[in-house]
Write an enzyme that holds these catalytic residues in place. Structure first.
Site, PDB file in Angstrom:
ATOM      1  N   GLU A   9      10.030 -11.627 -20.800  1.00 50.68           N
ATOM      2  CA  GLU A   9       9.679 -11.064 -20.651  1.00 50.68           C
ATOM      3  C   GLU A   9       8.797  -9.891 -21.712  1.00 50.68           C
ATOM      4  O   GLU A   9       7.652  -9.474 -20.684  1.00 50.68           O
ATOM      5  CB  GLU A   9      11.248  -9.132 -20.542  1.00 50.68           C
ATOM      6  CG  GLU A   9      10.694  -8.039 -19.766  1.00 50.68           C
ATOM      7  CD  GLU A   9      10.092  -7.690 -18.610  1.00 50.68           C
ATOM      8  OE1 GLU A   9       9.677  -6.632 -18.709  1.00 50.68           O
ATOM      9  OE2 GLU A   9      10.126  -8.666 -17.936  1.00 50.68           O
ATOM     10  N   LYS A  25       5.153  -8.112 -19.818  1.00 47.13           N
ATOM     11  CA  LYS A  25       5.170  -6.951 -20.341  1.00 47.13           C
ATOM     12  C   LYS A  25       3.375  -6.824 -20.823  1.00 47.13           C
ATOM     13  O   LYS A  25       2.412  -6.607 -20.430  1.00 47.13           O
ATOM     14  CB  LYS A  25       5.740  -6.413 -21.488  1.00 47.13           C
ATOM     15  CG  LYS A  25       7.487  -5.738 -20.805  1.00 47.13           C
ATOM     16  CD  LYS A  25       6.451  -4.594 -19.422  1.00 47.13           C
ATOM     17  CE  LYS A  25       6.513  -5.212 -18.517  1.00 47.13           C
ATOM     18  NZ  LYS A  25       7.635  -5.838 -17.736  1.00 47.13           N
ATOM     19  N   GLU A  74       0.884  -7.835 -18.024  1.00 44.17           N
ATOM     20  CA  GLU A  74       0.643  -7.153 -17.303  1.00 44.17           C
ATOM     21  C   GLU A  74      -0.411  -5.790 -17.558  1.00 44.17           C
ATOM     22  O   GLU A  74      -1.045  -5.576 -16.820  1.00 44.17           O
ATOM     23  CB  GLU A  74       1.907  -6.724 -16.536  1.00 44.17           C
ATOM     24  CG  GLU A  74       2.961  -6.948 -15.650  1.00 44.17           C
ATOM     25  CD  GLU A  74       4.159  -6.245 -15.475  1.00 44.17           C
ATOM     26  OE1 GLU A  74       4.161  -5.693 -14.248  1.00 44.17           O
ATOM     27  OE2 GLU A  74       4.800  -6.175 -16.235  1.00 44.17           O
ATOM     28  N   HIS A 127       8.368 -29.415 -28.338  1.00 44.16           N
ATOM     29  CA  HIS A 127       8.170 -30.606 -26.872  1.00 44.16           C
ATOM     30  C   HIS A 127       6.818 -30.184 -25.695  1.00 44.16           C
ATOM     31  O   HIS A 127       7.079 -30.543 -24.853  1.00 44.16           O
ATOM     32  CB  HIS A 127       9.168 -30.150 -25.724  1.00 44.16           C
ATOM     33  CG  HIS A 127      10.869 -30.646 -26.365  1.00 44.16           C
ATOM     34  ND1 HIS A 127      11.030 -31.597 -26.951  1.00 44.16           N
ATOM     35  CD2 HIS A 127      11.696 -29.788 -26.846  1.00 44.16           C
ATOM     36  CE1 HIS A 127      12.895 -31.348 -28.309  1.00 44.16           C
ATOM     37  NE2 HIS A 127      12.535 -30.225 -26.974  1.00 44.16           N
ATOM     38  N   CYS A 168       0.673  -0.881   0.266  1.00 43.68           N
ATOM     39  CA  CYS A 168      -0.084  -0.038  -0.184  1.00 43.68           C
ATOM     40  C   CYS A 168       1.184   1.208   0.337  1.00 43.68           C
ATOM     41  O   CYS A 168       2.425   1.195   0.199  1.00 43.68           O
ATOM     42  CB  CYS A 168      -1.313  -0.349   1.455  1.00 43.68           C
ATOM     43  SG  CYS A 168      -1.848  -1.459   1.446  1.00 43.68           S
ATOM     44  N   LYS A 202       3.218  -1.584  -7.983  1.00 38.47           N
ATOM     45  CA  LYS A 202       5.048  -1.059  -8.315  1.00 38.47           C
ATOM     46  C   LYS A 202       5.562  -2.181  -7.507  1.00 38.47           C
ATOM     47  O   LYS A 202       6.601  -2.657  -7.535  1.00 38.47           O
ATOM     48  CB  LYS A 202       5.168   0.283  -8.376  1.00 38.47           C
ATOM     49  CG  LYS A 202       6.664   0.416  -8.573  1.00 38.47           C
ATOM     50  CD  LYS A 202       6.279   0.017 -10.658  1.00 38.47           C
ATOM     51  CE  LYS A 202       8.103   0.509 -10.833  1.00 38.47           C
ATOM     52  NZ  LYS A 202       7.832  -0.292 -12.199  1.00 38.47           N
ATOM     53  N   ASN A 246       1.053  -0.412   6.280  1.00 39.25           N
ATOM     54  CA  ASN A 246       1.077  -1.161   4.699  1.00 39.25           C
ATOM     55  C   ASN A 246       2.156  -2.769   5.446  1.00 39.25           C
ATOM     56  O   ASN A 246       3.160  -2.188   6.058  1.00 39.25           O
ATOM     57  CB  ASN A 246       1.914  -0.003   4.369  1.00 39.25           C
ATOM     58  CG  ASN A 246       2.941  -0.506   2.844  1.00 39.25           C
ATOM     59  OD1 ASN A 246       2.488  -1.501   2.521  1.00 39.25           O
ATOM     60  ND2 ASN A 246       4.608  -0.116   2.193  1.00 39.25           N
ATOM     61  N   GLY A 247       1.615  -3.792   4.767  1.00 36.83           N
ATOM     62  CA  GLY A 247       2.438  -4.918   5.401  1.00 36.83           C
ATOM     63  C   GLY A 247       1.387  -6.048   6.148  1.00 36.83           C
ATOM     64  O   GLY A 247       0.271  -5.819   5.207  1.00 36.83           O
ATOM     65  N   TRP A 305      -3.323  -1.887  -1.486  1.00 38.46           N
ATOM     66  CA  TRP A 305      -3.690  -2.825  -2.352  1.00 38.46           C
ATOM     67  C   TRP A 305      -3.541  -4.275  -1.486  1.00 38.46           C
ATOM     68  O   TRP A 305      -2.976  -5.084  -0.035  1.00 38.46           O
ATOM     69  CB  TRP A 305      -2.160  -3.137  -2.638  1.00 38.46           C
ATOM     70  CG  TRP A 305      -2.028  -4.469  -3.823  1.00 38.46           C
ATOM     71  CD1 TRP A 305      -1.932  -4.648  -5.107  1.00 38.46           C
ATOM     72  CD2 TRP A 305      -1.914  -6.027  -3.725  1.00 38.46           C
ATOM     73  NE1 TRP A 305      -1.965  -5.287  -5.539  1.00 38.46           N
ATOM     74  CE2 TRP A 305      -1.929  -6.640  -5.084  1.00 38.46           C
ATOM     75  CE3 TRP A 305      -2.003  -6.479  -2.301  1.00 38.46           C
ATOM     76  CZ2 TRP A 305      -1.606  -7.527  -5.177  1.00 38.46           C
ATOM     77  CZ3 TRP A 305      -1.920  -7.684  -3.363  1.00 38.46           C
ATOM     78  CH2 TRP A 305      -1.576  -8.334  -4.020  1.00 38.46           C
TER      79      TRP A 305
HETATM   80  C1  AGP Z   1       7.763  -5.626 -13.730  1.00 40.94           C
HETATM   81  O1  AGP Z   1       7.183  -5.029 -14.839  1.00 40.94           O
HETATM   82  C2  AGP Z   1       6.888  -6.298 -12.499  1.00 40.94           C
HETATM   83  N1  AGP Z   1       6.157  -4.467 -11.865  1.00 40.94           N
HETATM   84  C3  AGP Z   1       7.010  -7.069 -11.550  1.00 40.94           C
HETATM   85  O2  AGP Z   1       7.010  -7.864 -11.761  1.00 40.94           O
HETATM   86  C4  AGP Z   1       8.585  -6.606 -10.691  1.00 40.94           C
HETATM   87  O3  AGP Z   1       9.949  -6.512 -11.647  1.00 40.94           O
HETATM   88  C5  AGP Z   1       8.779  -7.355  -9.410  1.00 40.94           C
HETATM   89  O4  AGP Z   1       7.776  -6.928  -8.918  1.00 40.94           O
HETATM   90  C6  AGP Z   1       9.457  -7.086  -8.960  1.00 40.94           C
HETATM   91  O5  AGP Z   1      10.052  -6.054  -8.745  1.00 40.94           O
HETATM   92  P1  AGP Z   1      11.714  -4.993  -8.285  1.00 40.94           P
HETATM   93  O6  AGP Z   1      12.395  -5.285  -9.319  1.00 40.94           O
HETATM   94  O7  AGP Z   1      11.049  -3.916  -7.537  1.00 40.94           O
HETATM   95  O8  AGP Z   1      11.996  -5.954  -6.721  1.00 40.94           O
END
Ligand code: AGP
Length: 611
Positions: A484, A488, A491, A507, A2, A606, A99-100, A73
């Protein structure tokens, strides 16, 4: 994960808090709330984004010089008004944000229910607040004492901030595991999960450490540990400009951050890479080179996109330094009983520096004698502080939840680290070393050139916006880039996408291929080029739609693929930094075309500060 904001001072607290919550909304946007103290606690909270909260407080009494705010969150209890923070104590005098995760909340809750407490929400936070209140009541203690006692019984991660009707000139906060920054102003203090809500008011900050309690008045900040011993606040100066956390005319932070990459990669190289001298200088690595170059094994620990950067680094380090590398998902590493030998080197990669899985995994490895190198973007973050040494990626604040510029900065730093080690271990020829230094030096320009293709990438992306599935394939250094690219797209567009080593298709996954499935190949020129061409033919033979990231001028694949996304030529070891660019834009344009909030995708946050 959060976002928390709090204020005490001479300004009106509400506008400071609301503005701060908007800056932190990328940390969670399931609900938002604020509690103000002015002749009692006034509490306002609403499901959804901060804008919903703002709308719901129009015309309400928002007068106050002290307050706390939260954007959520959800972990315990679905997104709703009643589960939104802040929570109020049973006697109505306290309000708290958190937060936690309180892992032992269920047993604490049982104890409190036996004592007659009735809960208004499903949250672990309300349980902790009632627990503190109950201790205060039964011990006739101050809130600070009750908090100290309570926190000794709590298991989990927390940043909590409380206001107390009986102490209208004091904020109390505590931290363990989740991030907390305190901004020091003249006759005022600002509290937040990171510096972005604070920077426009002050550059003087204190990063609160684990197991610390902060007692804050308008003109006083006291830090104590859970043993009630005073701690000296370590005041640091923020090296951050407000503009860095604004959209700068772009529609989304994600697009701004994608287009910032020529600069952020340059910032990453600046003052470190000296092609003329043939040197790379990173003091955090240099000062630990003896241990690093003699490491028996390197373990890379990370999550999500940072894990993909680790996978590229595995290929690069093994190729250049001839040291065995293993890449570990932090969450699995943490609970698997990993074998750690003395002298093992751990590289922890994290944009936020606050990802709980990575944090606890390296704490565990550190306890077993491993040396921790942190590759981190957020200055002053927890992972940077518990690492023995490391290097910042200098990508600047990354606000879009989908990581873009931090990823290319991670690849750039990890490649420089590998080149430094290889030079020390004499496992690379001088010519190859100089060649790769020059290649690195050309990356910002090549990324700029790749971005000039944005309109073409957009046109290709819009052709595929309505698909329900996609496959991303690559070989060698491009395999992690395929992973990757798939992440993307997942997400940002909520399209089911999977990344695979191209040869793995035969396979099993090739059974998925038909005319409705787009298959994105990362197929820039490299030692596997002939092989990837055969893999493209296998997909075409089953009528799959092929989109290929290619090296400019690659006529062969251009002739085979349905769509191509050209990038400038680069050494295969460096190419991943460039070939990821079109995939970032591909996902961005599909997400926008589908009308999604690409900066704040559903269900994501994030920085994942809970396990
Ligand atoms: C990536 O676009 C995501 N936001 C997520 O997978 C992120 O890379 C992951 O949570 C790791 O975060 P960090 O690099 O801040 O540790």
């Amino acid at each position: 994960m959060c976002g928390i904001v709090a204020y005490i001072g001479h300004r009106q607290a509400y506008p400071v808090i609301i503005k701060g919550l908007k800056r932190l909304e990328y940390r969670g946007y399931d609900s938002a709330g604020v509690a103000l103290l002015n002749h009692g606690v006034k509490l306002y909270k609403k499901k959804g984004k901060v804008a919903n909260l703002e709308e719901s407080t129009l015309g309400r009494d928002l007068e106050a010089h002290i307050g706390i705010g939260h954007t959520r969150w959800a972990t315990h209890g679905e997104p709703s008004d009643r589960n939104a923070h802040p929570h109020r104590s049973a006697n109505g005098k306290l309000a708290m944000i958190h937060n936690g995760i309180i892992e032992n909340y269920a047993s604490l809750k049982q104890e409190l229910i036996k004592k007659g407490y009735q809960f208004l929400s499903d949250t672990d936070t309300e349980v902790l607040l009632y627990f503190i209140e109950d201790i205060q009541k039964n011990n006739s203690s101050t809130l600070e004492e009750a908090l100290r006692i309570a926190l000794k019984r709590v298991v989990g991660a927390y940043v909590i901030v409380l206001i107390d009707q009986d102490n209208p000139d004091t904020l109390i906060a505590a931290r363990k595991g989740s991030p907390l920054v305190i901004g020091i102003g003249k006759g005022e203090h600002f509290l937040a999960s990171d510096a972005s809500p604070i920077i426009e008011y002050t550059k003087e900050v204190v990063y609160v450490n684990d197991y610390e309690i902060a007692i804050i008045k308008p003109d006083e900040l006291i830090l104590k540990n859970l043993g009630n011993e005073r701690q000296t606040p370590f005041i640091q100066k923020l090296d951050l400009e407000l503009a860095a956390i604004e959209k700068g005319g772009y529609d989304h932070f994600m697009l701004k951050e994608i287009f910032e990459q020529p600069h952020t990669i340059y910032d990453c190289l600046r003052g470190r890479l000296d092609v003329a001298q043939g040197t790379i200088t990173m003091s955090g690595i240099r000062n630990n080179m003896e241990q690093i170059k003699n490491a028996n094994r390197i373990l890379i620990i990370a999550c999500g996109t940072s894990w993909h950067a680790g996978l590229v680094a595995e290929y690069v380090i093994e190729e250049l330094c001839r040291i065995p590398v293993e890449v570990e998902y932090a969450s699995e590493f943490r609970y698997r009983n990993p074998i750690i030998h003395k002298g093992d080197m751990i590289i922890a990669i994290s944009q936020s520096g606050e990802t709980a899985d990575t944090l606890v995994a390296i704490e565990r490895a550190k306890e077993q004698g491993a040396v921790i190198l942190g590759i981190v973007n957020v200055v002053g973050s927890s992972i940077s502080r518990i690492s023995h040494a490391g290097a910042y990626t200098h990508a600047g604040p990354e606000i879009g939840v989908a990581s873009t510029k931090a990823f290319t900065a991670q690849l750039t730093v990890l490649t420089m680290v590998a080149l430094m080690i290889a030079k020390e271990r004499a496992t690379i020829s001088h010519d190859r070393y100089i060649h790769l230094l020059n290649e690195l030096n050309e990356v910002p320009e090549k990324v700029k050139h790749a971005l000039e293709n944005a309109e073409h990438i957009k046109a290709v992306a819009l052709k595929y916006k309505d698909v329900s599935d996609a496959l991303f394939l690559g070989r060698g250094y491009n395999f992690p880039i395929a992973l990757e690219g798939a992440l993307k797209l997942k997400e940002i567009s909520y399209i089911h996408a999977e990344g695979y080593p191209a040869a793995e298709m035969k396979h099993g996954p090739i059974a998925l291929v038909d005319e409705s499935l787009p298959v994105v190949f990362v197929a820039t020129k490299d030692t596997c080029h002939e092989k990837i061409i055969s893999n493209i033919q296998e997909i075409k033979a089953r009528k799959g739609k092929v989109i290929a990231v290619i090296t400019e001028g690659d006529e062969i694949i251009t002739g085979m693929a349905d769509d191509v996304l050209p990038v400038p030529e680069a050494d295969e070891l460096i190419a991943p930094i460039i070939s990821t660019i079109p995939l970032q834009l591909f996902s961005y344009y599909i997400g926008v075309a589908k009308g999604y909030d690409v900066d704040k995708p559903r269900n994501l946050a994030k920085s994942v500060t809970v396990e």
